[in-house]
Scaffold this active site. Structure first.
Site, mmCIF file in Angstrom:
data_model
loop_
_atom_site.group_PDB
_atom_site.id
_atom_site.type_symbol
_atom_site.label_atom_id
_atom_site.label_comp_id
_atom_site.label_asym_id
_atom_site.label_seq_id
_atom_site.Cartn_x
_atom_site.Cartn_y
_atom_site.Cartn_z
ATOM 1 N N SER A 91 3.255 10.755 -30.701
ATOM 2 C CA SER A 91 2.567 9.832 -29.804
ATOM 3 C C SER A 91 2.535 10.288 -28.353
ATOM 4 C CB SER A 91 3.209 8.447 -29.897
ATOM 5 O OG SER A 91 4.589 8.523 -29.619
ATOM 6 N N HIS B 279 -0.930 7.142 -35.128
ATOM 7 C CA HIS B 279 -2.014 7.751 -34.337
ATOM 8 C C HIS B 279 -2.955 8.593 -35.190
ATOM 9 C CE1 HIS B 279 -0.374 6.491 -30.483
ATOM 10 N NE2 HIS B 279 0.807 6.725 -31.018
ATOM 11 N N LYS C 69 -4.191 0.563 -33.470
ATOM 12 C CA LYS C 69 -4.685 1.703 -32.691
ATOM 13 C C LYS C 69 -6.152 1.966 -33.059
ATOM 14 C CE LYS C 69 -0.218 2.826 -31.244
ATOM 15 N NZ LYS C 69 1.134 3.142 -31.661
HETATM 16 C C1 LIG Z 1 2.394 2.363 -31.616
HETATM 17 C C2 LIG Z 1 3.309 3.018 -32.552
HETATM 18 C C3 LIG Z 1 4.065 2.273 -33.442
HETATM 19 C C4 LIG Z 1 4.129 0.782 -33.395
HETATM 20 O O1 LIG Z 1 2.943 0.223 -33.848
HETATM 21 P P1 LIG Z 1 2.504 -1.228 -33.331
HETATM 22 O O2 LIG Z 1 1.461 -1.617 -34.299
HETATM 23 O O3 LIG Z 1 2.009 -1.037 -31.942
HETATM 24 O O4 LIG Z 1 3.710 -2.083 -33.384
HETATM 25 C C5 LIG Z 1 4.819 2.954 -34.373
HETATM 26 N N1 LIG Z 1 4.847 4.295 -34.407
HETATM 27 C C6 LIG Z 1 4.153 5.041 -33.541
HETATM 28 C C7 LIG Z 1 4.210 6.529 -33.634
HETATM 29 C C8 LIG Z 1 3.365 4.433 -32.566
HETATM 30 O O5 LIG Z 1 2.706 5.167 -31.692
#
Ligand SMILES: *Cc1c(COP(=O)(O)O)cnc(C)c1O
Length: 388
Positions: A177, A205, A236
């Site tokens: 991320s 992602h 996302k």
């Molecule tokens: C954003 C993210 C999460 C958490 O997901 P949410 O739906 O925002 O709670 C988990 N793992 C990674 C790698 C992320 O970037």
């Protein structure tokens, strides 16, 4: 006595204090704040689905039919039929027998990892794994060993040394991320087979973005294995909210019964299930959205590298610009803001000490003109700050 103020003063002194700023617009390529409009390069809304007309009209219809709230936990009375439809869709999309939706990606990670392994088990995690994966590992009580970022040789060495009986779980992000690079999944799978481990793949992602069909990291490497537990998020590229696990039927049944962050929380509002379903349909029916994102990605990354910045080996629409000192990263971000570009600095503890950075994320909906403005500003501010 508690001394919260002391800790806050410490954070302020080291440029690490975090504050919440109100945003006056929805997730789009521009963002309004304090009556001003900025170009927005820090959203995970990669495909622009958060504001897509199809998803908006789907949401309005779903609210008319289902109202706004989830009402109760899924095991009590919150399990609307839309869950069934969405989970069927996700399983198909991820090429697994079954899938389970959680209230968020964070809840999926702490819930699934917390249930999959226990005290007697072993977890091996990439050093740059997302915080929610580490929280899940801690919650499970299993022994956590961390290997250097993407270093499968070190992972192999650690696996060889393991003495504990118990199960072995290897945890990795598919797309990291904060660095935007891709896990060496084929090699990790080979090790998982050799050492009889399961892989927990966080595709937050990658889902909707990576691979010829946007199905994620397995799609990208053309891999499929019952050893890979695929996690993803609906918050996302899908543009809404929610997390999920895609795996075989037994594992999903186990999670329904054992994952406490799944059991003891209210169901998602049905409108979010309806929009996620529409999001997956759009990803399948309109590959041009994803193709545009990748065209922009390769253009922006190439040009930023040519300017002389370090993009941390990024291979995806997450393009970091490594700065190092936190104060300089904050200055860079502030100068961009003065030129109408919104890219907050990413600082420890989100990234390791000494690796503060700007983190650009692209959206398929960015126009060519917006991209050019970004590149122009990066170049002349970078020169002014003597970073390039
Ligand atoms: C954003 C993210 C999460 C958490 O997901 P949410 O739906 O925002 O709670 C988990 N793992 C990674 C790698 C992320 O970037």
């Amino acid at each position: 006595m508690f001394n919260f103020q002391k800790e806050i003063s410490f954070l302020s002194k080291h440029h690490l204090i975090r504050t919440l700023v109100p945003i006056d617009s929805g997730q789009a390529t521009t963002l309004k704040q304090n009556g001003k409009s900025f170009l927005h390069f820090s959203s995970n809304n990669y495909l622009g689905l958060a504001g897509h007309p199809t998803l908006k009209s789907t949401a309005i219809r779903a609210v008319e039919e289902w109202g706004v709230g989830g009402g109760a936990s899924r095991l009590v009375s919150g399990n609307s039929r839309l869950y069934f439809e969405l989970e069927t869709k996700i399983a198909k999309f991820k090429n697994t027998a079954s899938a389970l939706v959680f209230p968020s990606g964070y809840a999926a990670n702490i819930g699934a990892i917390g249930a999959l392994v226990q005290k007697q088990d072993l977890i091996f995690a990439d050093r740059l794994c997302h915080a929610s994966l580490i929280d899940g590992a801690r919650l499970s009580g299993a022994t956590l060993r961390v290997y250097r970022h993407k270093d499968t040789e070190q992972l192999a060495k650690l696996l060889r040394q393991k003495k504990k009986k118990g199960q072995t779980l290897i945890i990795t992000d598919g797309v990291f991320s904060m660095d935007g690079d891709i896990a060496p999944l084929a090699e990790i799978l080979r090790l998982a087979e050799e050492f009889d481990a399961l892989i927990y793949l966080d595709d937050a992602h990658a889902t909707g973005v990576l691979g010829p069909n946007g199905r994620g990291t397995c799609d990208y490497f053309a891999l499929s294995s019952p050893r890979i537990i695929q996690m993803g998020t609906l918050s996302k590229a899908l543009g809404g909210l929610g997390g999920f696990i895609a795996a075989d039927r037994v594992l999903i049944e186990y999670l329904i019964n054992k994952a406490r962050p799944f059991i003891y929380t209210t169901a998602l509002p049905p409108v979010l299930l309806a929009t996620a379903l529409a999001g997956f349909e759009l990803i399948e029916s309109d590959p041009e959205i994803r193709n545009r994102l990748w065209r922009l990605t390769s253009r922006v990354r190439t040009q930023i590298n040519q300017m002389g910045f370090n993009t941390c080996g990024s291979e995806t629409p997450i393009i970091p610009i490594l700065i190092g000192p936190t104060e300089t990263a904050l200055t860079f971000s502030q100068k961009l803001l003065e030129e109408g570009i919104y890219i907050p600095a990413i600082r420890p503890p989100t990234v390791p000490d000494g690796t503060s950075r700007l983190r650009i994320s692209l959206m398929a909906t960015h126009t060519d003109e917006q991209i050019q403005l970004l590149l122009n500003s990066l170049k002349h501010i970078g020169k002014k700050l003597r970073l390039i």
